[in-house]
Design a protein around this motif. Sequence first.
Motif, PDB file in Angstrom:
ATOM      1  N   SER A  57      60.841 -24.624 -18.222  1.00 35.14           N
ATOM      2  CA  SER A  57      60.815 -26.012 -18.675  1.00 35.14           C
ATOM      3  C   SER A  57      60.330 -26.191 -20.110  1.00 35.14           C
ATOM      4  CB  SER A  57      59.931 -26.851 -17.742  1.00 35.14           C
ATOM      5  OG  SER A  57      58.587 -26.391 -17.771  1.00 35.14           O
ATOM      6  N   VAL A  58      59.688 -25.187 -20.675  1.00 40.50           N
ATOM      7  CA  VAL A  58      59.187 -25.267 -22.052  1.00 40.50           C
ATOM      8  C   VAL A  58      59.754 -24.102 -22.853  1.00 40.50           C
ATOM      9  CG1 VAL A  58      57.153 -25.237 -23.538  1.00 40.50           C
ATOM     10  CG2 VAL A  58      57.052 -26.391 -21.324  1.00 40.50           C
ATOM     11  N   ASN A  59      60.343 -24.413 -24.001  1.00 39.45           N
ATOM     12  CA  ASN A  59      60.804 -23.373 -24.917  1.00 39.45           C
ATOM     13  C   ASN A  59      59.639 -23.025 -25.840  1.00 39.45           C
ATOM     14  OD1 ASN A  59      61.955 -21.875 -27.039  1.00 39.45           O
ATOM     15  ND2 ASN A  59      63.945 -22.856 -26.743  1.00 39.45           N
ATOM     16  N   PHE A  60      58.854 -22.022 -25.437  1.00 46.61           N
ATOM     17  CA  PHE A  60      57.660 -21.685 -26.198  1.00 46.61           C
ATOM     18  C   PHE A  60      57.991 -21.138 -27.581  1.00 46.61           C
ATOM     19  CE2 PHE A  60      55.996 -21.654 -21.847  1.00 46.61           C
ATOM     20  CZ  PHE A  60      54.843 -22.399 -22.021  1.00 46.61           C
ATOM     21  N   GLY A  61      59.123 -20.454 -27.719  1.00 55.79           N
ATOM     22  CA  GLY A  61      59.523 -19.958 -29.026  1.00 55.79           C
ATOM     23  C   GLY A  61      59.727 -21.090 -30.008  1.00 55.79           C
TER      24      GLY A  61
END
Length: 345
Positions: free
Chosen positions: A162-166
């Motif tokens: 759910s989160v695009n940490f990049g």
Amino acid sequence: MRRPWIFSVALAASILGASLSSHAALTADQALQQFNLVVLGNAQSYSHVDGRTFIGGNLSGGDYAQHASQVPASSFAGLTVLGNVTGVNVNGLGAYVGGNLSSANINSGTARVAGNASNTNFNGGNPTAVGGSTSGVNFNSGRLTGANATRALADAAANANSVNFGTLFNQTSSSLRTLVNTSSVVFSGNKATFNAVANNGVAVFDLTAIDDAVFSKGEYAFNLNGATTVIFNSDNTSIHISANFLGGSAQTYGQNFVWNFYNATDITLSSQFGGSILATNAKLTNYNNVEGSVVVNSLDQRGEIHLQPFAGHIPVTPVPEPETYAMLLAGLGLLAAKRLTGRRR
């Protein structure tokens, strides 16, 4: 009289809002609070992580969520790995594995494994879901099957991705590097003293011209002078720090420091280090404890990573991702078409 363009404005706003919310599930502040370790690629560990961990690639070894009761709340498991996992112990908050899991112990919390599981003990207290084959597995807390397992795995996968940490941390790092220097460093023999000057609680050290001098010193001292968030910006590509943080400052200020190594590709830490590390392109090797959150591209963990949830404030707002703009343009295009149709009637 019906006004189609009003509907279009609302629709465009809705599209933009939905996109922003889907790509901004966590702010940088929240991510550094909730996660003790974020590795965008692969990691290997011979030590432990106190708090919550996210691995975007494969993971080998290590103990995770050692101090689960002290970890800030989050929808994420104690250990989330999108790739394959081998040789780990998860001691709190459960685990999600997007690939295969082998030679592991999930000792607390809910476990979800999308791939195969082998030689693993699931002791978490809640029924486990495994999507692939199993061999040498002990489901000591029970196992979900059929539609229940399918649903549980789908929900866990959606949350894990759910989160695009990049994107989140690359944008944060790029924004932080533009902050204007407010503070100064004084050198005396083998010591570097950081004298902070805060603006709304935020002090910035631009180390660009003095990186080599700072990183070659054997002792660090800090005068925060009321600063609650301290940003250190460095443009060095290869960084080796073995300085002693004097007076227990590594632990004292671990929640307040952010070291933004925005150009780094290789970082080696030989001594106890204080503060969050933001180095999305770097491989980190730490031979001693890190007091703070770690965000890197890859990790060779030789020392412990201690829970110091970020207590400051990142003074920048990451820009929306490219697809956000595309969706906004689509909405605006629809607005224009609707207005044109209205005029022709």
